[in-house]
Design a protein around this motif. Structure first.
Motif, PDB file in Angstrom:
ATOM      1  N   THR A  60       0.819  -1.217   0.000  1.00 21.77           N
ATOM      2  CA  THR A  60       0.000   0.000   0.000  1.00 21.77           C
ATOM      3  C   THR A  60       0.851   1.264   0.000  1.00 21.77           C
ATOM      4  OG1 THR A  60      -0.155  -0.029   2.416  1.00 21.77           O
ATOM      5  CG2 THR A  60      -1.950  -1.090   1.183  1.00 21.77           C
ATOM      6  N   THR A  61       2.129   1.154   0.325  1.00 25.16           N
ATOM      7  CA  THR A  61       2.997   2.325   0.419  1.00 25.16           C
ATOM      8  C   THR A  61       4.028   2.441  -0.700  1.00 25.16           C
ATOM      9  OG1 THR A  61       4.534   1.156   1.873  1.00 25.16           O
ATOM     10  CG2 THR A  61       2.768   2.433   2.932  1.00 25.16           C
ATOM     11  N   GLY A  62       4.183   1.391  -1.519  1.00 24.75           N
ATOM     12  CA  GLY A  62       5.170   1.452  -2.588  1.00 24.75           C
ATOM     13  C   GLY A  62       5.393   0.105  -3.235  1.00 24.75           C
ATOM     14  N   TYR A  63       6.457   0.032  -4.027  1.00 28.26           N
ATOM     15  CA  TYR A  63       6.802  -1.209  -4.699  1.00 28.26           C
ATOM     16  C   TYR A  63       8.282  -1.188  -5.060  1.00 28.26           C
ATOM     17  CZ  TYR A  63       7.027   0.896  -9.400  1.00 28.26           C
ATOM     18  OH  TYR A  63       7.378   1.636 -10.503  1.00 28.26           O
ATOM     19  N   THR A  64       8.778  -2.318  -5.564  1.00 30.11           N
ATOM     20  CA  THR A  64      10.166  -2.429  -5.977  1.00 30.11           C
ATOM     21  C   THR A  64      10.242  -2.608  -7.493  1.00 30.11           C
ATOM     22  OG1 THR A  64      10.770  -3.434  -3.864  1.00 30.11           O
ATOM     23  CG2 THR A  64      12.316  -3.748  -5.689  1.00 30.11           C
ATOM     24  N   ILE A  65      11.128  -1.843  -8.127  1.00 25.95           N
ATOM     25  CA  ILE A  65      11.431  -1.985  -9.548  1.00 25.95           C
ATOM     26  C   ILE A  65      12.601  -2.962  -9.661  1.00 25.95           C
ATOM     27  CG2 ILE A  65      12.347  -0.826 -11.602  1.00 25.95           C
ATOM     28  CD1 ILE A  65      11.341   1.836 -10.281  1.00 25.95           C
ATOM     29  N   VAL A  66      12.506  -3.908 -10.575  1.00 27.87           N
ATOM     30  CA  VAL A  66      13.634  -4.779 -10.903  1.00 27.87           C
ATOM     31  C   VAL A  66      13.961  -4.518 -12.373  1.00 27.87           C
ATOM     32  CG1 VAL A  66      14.529  -7.121 -10.992  1.00 27.87           C
ATOM     33  CG2 VAL A  66      12.823  -6.506  -9.255  1.00 27.87           C
ATOM     34  N   ALA A  67      15.189  -4.084 -12.649  1.00 25.48           N
ATOM     35  CA  ALA A  67      15.591  -3.707 -14.013  1.00 25.48           C
ATOM     36  C   ALA A  67      16.705  -4.620 -14.503  1.00 25.48           C
ATOM     37  CB  ALA A  67      16.069  -2.257 -14.021  1.00 25.48           C
ATOM     38  N   ASP A  68      16.606  -5.020 -15.773  1.00 26.29           N
ATOM     39  CA  ASP A  68      17.617  -5.909 -16.332  1.00 26.29           C
ATOM     40  C   ASP A  68      17.769  -5.633 -17.822  1.00 26.29           C
ATOM     41  OD1 ASP A  68      19.513  -7.863 -16.467  1.00 26.29           O
ATOM     42  OD2 ASP A  68      18.208  -9.487 -15.816  1.00 26.29           O
ATOM     43  N   ALA A  69      18.948  -5.916 -18.340  1.00 21.55           N
ATOM     44  CA  ALA A  69      19.230  -5.778 -19.774  1.00 21.55           C
ATOM     45  C   ALA A  69      20.076  -6.969 -20.201  1.00 21.55           C
ATOM     46  CB  ALA A  69      19.963  -4.475 -20.061  1.00 21.55           C
ATOM     47  N   SER A  70      19.860  -7.436 -21.419  1.00 24.99           N
ATOM     48  CA  SER A  70      20.585  -8.615 -21.894  1.00 24.99           C
ATOM     49  C   SER A  70      21.941  -8.272 -22.503  1.00 24.99           C
ATOM     50  CB  SER A  70      19.752  -9.373 -22.926  1.00 24.99           C
ATOM     51  OG  SER A  70      19.549  -8.574 -24.071  1.00 24.99           O
ATOM     52  N   SER A  71      22.181  -6.991 -22.750  1.00 24.40           N
ATOM     53  CA  SER A  71      23.486  -6.600 -23.297  1.00 24.40           C
ATOM     54  C   SER A  71      24.195  -5.724 -22.268  1.00 24.40           C
ATOM     55  CB  SER A  71      23.300  -5.881 -24.637  1.00 24.40           C
ATOM     56  OG  SER A  71      22.451  -4.768 -24.490  1.00 24.40           O
ATOM     57  N   ALA A  72      24.737  -4.610 -22.659  1.00 23.38           N
ATOM     58  CA  ALA A  72      25.476  -3.735 -21.745  1.00 23.38           C
ATOM     59  C   ALA A  72      24.545  -2.918 -20.860  1.00 23.38           C
ATOM     60  CB  ALA A  72      26.365  -2.797 -22.558  1.00 23.38           C
ATOM     61  N   ALA A  73      25.045  -2.537 -19.702  1.00 24.86           N
ATOM     62  CA  ALA A  73      24.293  -1.672 -18.787  1.00 24.86           C
ATOM     63  C   ALA A  73      24.132  -0.289 -19.405  1.00 24.86           C
ATOM     64  CB  ALA A  73      25.032  -1.560 -17.458  1.00 24.86           C
ATOM     65  N   TYR A  74      23.014   0.351 -19.108  1.00 21.08           N
ATOM     66  CA  TYR A  74      22.804   1.733 -19.521  1.00 21.08           C
ATOM     67  C   TYR A  74      21.918   2.406 -18.484  1.00 21.08           C
ATOM     68  CZ  TYR A  74      18.151   0.402 -21.220  1.00 21.08           C
ATOM     69  OH  TYR A  74      16.863  -0.046 -21.304  1.00 21.08           O
ATOM     70  N   ASN A  75      21.828   3.723 -18.534  1.00 22.69           N
ATOM     71  CA  ASN A  75      20.992   4.470 -17.600  1.00 22.69           C
ATOM     72  C   ASN A  75      19.747   4.964 -18.307  1.00 22.69           C
ATOM     73  OD1 ASN A  75      22.972   3.980 -15.792  1.00 22.69           O
ATOM     74  ND2 ASN A  75      23.482   6.099 -15.376  1.00 22.69           N
ATOM     75  N   SER A  76      18.621   4.945 -17.591  1.00 24.36           N
ATOM     76  CA  SER A  76      17.341   5.341 -18.164  1.00 24.36           C
ATOM     77  C   SER A  76      16.457   5.912 -17.067  1.00 24.36           C
ATOM     78  CB  SER A  76      16.657   4.116 -18.783  1.00 24.36           C
ATOM     79  OG  SER A  76      15.377   4.452 -19.285  1.00 24.36           O
ATOM     80  N   ASP A  77      15.518   6.770 -17.460  1.00 22.64           N
ATOM     81  CA  ASP A  77      14.467   7.208 -16.548  1.00 22.64           C
ATOM     82  C   ASP A  77      13.322   6.212 -16.634  1.00 22.64           C
ATOM     83  OD1 ASP A  77      16.037   9.424 -16.151  1.00 22.64           O
ATOM     84  OD2 ASP A  77      14.819  10.759 -17.374  1.00 22.64           O
ATOM     85  N   LEU A  78      12.560   6.079 -15.562  1.00 18.77           N
ATOM     86  CA  LEU A  78      11.405   5.197 -15.520  1.00 18.77           C
ATOM     87  C   LEU A  78      10.208   6.001 -15.029  1.00 18.77           C
ATOM     88  CD1 LEU A  78      11.014   1.616 -14.510  1.00 18.77           C
ATOM     89  CD2 LEU A  78       9.717   3.283 -13.196  1.00 18.77           C
ATOM     90  N   PHE A  79       9.096   5.845 -15.725  1.00 22.59           N
ATOM     91  CA  PHE A  79       7.853   6.505 -15.345  1.00 22.59           C
ATOM     92  C   PHE A  79       6.837   5.446 -14.955  1.00 22.59           C
ATOM     93  CE2 PHE A  79      10.179   9.262 -18.101  1.00 22.59           C
ATOM     94  CZ  PHE A  79      10.003  10.514 -17.549  1.00 22.59           C
ATOM     95  N   TYR A  80       6.016   5.719 -13.933  1.00 19.46           N
ATOM     96  CA  TYR A  80       5.039   4.721 -13.491  1.00 19.46           C
ATOM     97  C   TYR A  80       3.694   5.352 -13.170  1.00 19.46           C
ATOM     98  CZ  TYR A  80       5.464   6.233  -8.624  1.00 19.46           C
ATOM     99  OH  TYR A  80       5.426   6.982  -7.477  1.00 19.46           O
ATOM    100  N   VAL A  81       2.644   4.538 -13.253  1.00 18.32           N
ATOM    101  CA  VAL A  81       1.307   4.884 -12.788  1.00 18.32           C
ATOM    102  C   VAL A  81       0.849   3.702 -11.935  1.00 18.32           C
ATOM    103  CG1 VAL A  81      -1.084   5.393 -13.428  1.00 18.32           C
ATOM    104  CG2 VAL A  81       0.781   6.245 -14.825  1.00 18.32           C
ATOM    105  N   ALA A  82       0.402   3.987 -10.722  1.00 22.38           N
ATOM    106  CA  ALA A  82      -0.075   2.952  -9.812  1.00 22.38           C
ATOM    107  C   ALA A  82      -1.578   3.128  -9.605  1.00 22.38           C
ATOM    108  CB  ALA A  82       0.646   3.039  -8.479  1.00 22.38           C
ATOM    109  N   PHE A  83      -2.273   1.998  -9.417  1.00 24.36           N
ATOM    110  CA  PHE A  83      -3.715   1.994  -9.179  1.00 24.36           C
ATOM    111  C   PHE A  83      -3.994   1.247  -7.882  1.00 24.36           C
ATOM    112  CE2 PHE A  83      -2.962   2.140 -13.698  1.00 24.36           C
ATOM    113  CZ  PHE A  83      -3.778   3.181 -14.101  1.00 24.36           C
ATOM    114  N   GLY A  84      -4.897   1.784  -7.089  1.00 24.99           N
ATOM    115  CA  GLY A  84      -5.229   1.113  -5.840  1.00 24.99           C
ATOM    116  C   GLY A  84      -6.509   1.632  -5.223  1.00 24.99           C
ATOM    117  N   ILE A  85      -6.847   1.016  -4.093  1.00 25.48           N
ATOM    118  CA  ILE A  85      -8.051   1.419  -3.348  1.00 25.48           C
ATOM    119  C   ILE A  85      -7.683   1.667  -1.895  1.00 25.48           C
ATOM    120  CG2 ILE A  85      -9.777   0.337  -4.791  1.00 25.48           C
ATOM    121  CD1 ILE A  85      -9.676  -2.096  -2.968  1.00 25.48           C
TER     122      ILE A  85
END
Length: 85
Positions: A60-85
């Motif tokens: 109810t307070t958050g979540y964990t992102i798990v990020a992976d790439a099959s080639s070289a590491a890179y940096n990226s921004d991530l955007f999210y939308v969460a739904f709840g009651i």
């Protein structure tokens, strides 16, 4: 009848590689449950191989992102939308 609430945010400059984990705290906690999270990585060009960011440990307070790439590491921004009651 339950009222569905949504909220969103972003995490900046994440390293996408090797199952890296990042915690996200929602700006406002959900009273009962977080039903789901939609998220996307933002990158200006196509990356060779596969890149993924998936959700883990949703609460109810958050979540964990798990990020992976099959080639070289890179940096990226991530955007999210969460739904709840």
């Amino acid at each position: 009848m339950k009222c569905l609430n949504d909220q969103g945010g972003r995490k900046l400059n994440l390293t996408i590689y090797d199952g890296r984990k990042y915690d996200v705290q929602f700006p406002i906690s959900y009273a009962k449950e977080c039903i789901g999270v939609l998220q996307t990585l933002e990158w200006p060009i196509a990356i060779g191989g596969a890149s993924v960011a998936y959700t883990d440990k949703r609460t109810t307070t958050g979540y964990t992102i798990v990020a992976d790439a099959s080639s070289a590491a890179y940096n990226s921004d991530l955007f999210y939308v969460a739904f709840g009651i």
